[in-house]
Design an enzyme around this catalytic site. Structure first.
Site: not given
Length: 225
Positions: A92, A122, A125, A145
């Site tokens: 991102r 795999h 996040y 987070n």
């Protein structure tokens, strides 16, 4: 793990990252999170043009890196030498990916520093986190987070809490940490060097280096040979 043991010098060998000088400015690793974007932009300007391919204004990819066409590279990204970015990886933004690292299929990165040889291969996040040299996250393991109550994150050390003053803080993984498949690292998690986390764990707080985390309250020390 005591407060003193959560410092950058205790978690990481800084010889294995391009962020060494940047991280040396701070005492605790989470203090660097708010400044990763600016650091990457400054570092990008210094990278040798003969070694790195510029993709857009703020993305630098080493010419030996293998990036699949289906991978998404957002803004403020540096991908190091011999790194592999696999199909449908989602970078991102604000990500330094170290030399020889693996960013796997459907893995998402946001505001992170990955040291050299890190593997997130795999369905991972990783957000607002720093992963040390040779850290490995098993399939489906993630960093959470943001707290569900949206309050500021605290680091729960053995000798008391550390107020971080930040809302978004995933996990700080020391060098050579192994995270088992399907595990969740809750906001503010700090894991010392050479730890193993059992699959399907929900980890909260701090884990001493050279430990095996089986479940909350059941942590064994590794036998040193």
């Amino acid at each position: 793990m005591k407060k003193e043991e959560t410092k950058i010098v205790d978690l990481y060998d800084l010889s294995h990252t391009q962020a060494a000088d940047f991280l040396r400015q701070f005492t605790y690793p989470w203090e660097a999170l708010a400044h990763i974007k600016e650091f990457i932009l400054e570092l990008g300007k210094t990278l040798p043009e003969g070694e790195y391919e510029r993709r857009g204004e703020t993305v630098w990819v080493h010419k030996t890196a293998r990036v699949m066409p289906s991978a998404f590279l957002g803004e403020n990204i540096i991908i190091g030498k011999d790194t592999e970015v696999r199909h449908c990886a989602f970078l991102r933004g604000n990500a330094l990916v170290g030399e020889g690292a693996v960013v796997g299929n459907s893995t998402e990165l946001k505001n992170v520093i990955l040291f050299d040889k890190v593997q997130v291969p795999h369905y991972n996040y990783v957000g607002d986190s720093i992963l040390g040299y040779r850290a490995h996250m098993g399939a489906g393991s993630i960093t959470s987070n943001v707290k569900s109550d949206k309050l500021l994150v605290k680091v729960h050390a053995e000798d008391g809490d550390i107020e971080t003053g930040i809302k978004k803080f995933g996990a700080m993984l020391g060098d050579c940490v192994e995270i088992g498949c399907g595990s969740v690292l809750n906001p503010g998690t700090v894991i010392g060097r050479n730890c193993n986390i059992y699959p399907l764990s929900s980890v909260r707080g701090c884990v001493d280096e050279n430990s095996i985390y089986k479940k909350q309250g059941e942590i064994a020390k590794k036998v040193q040979e």
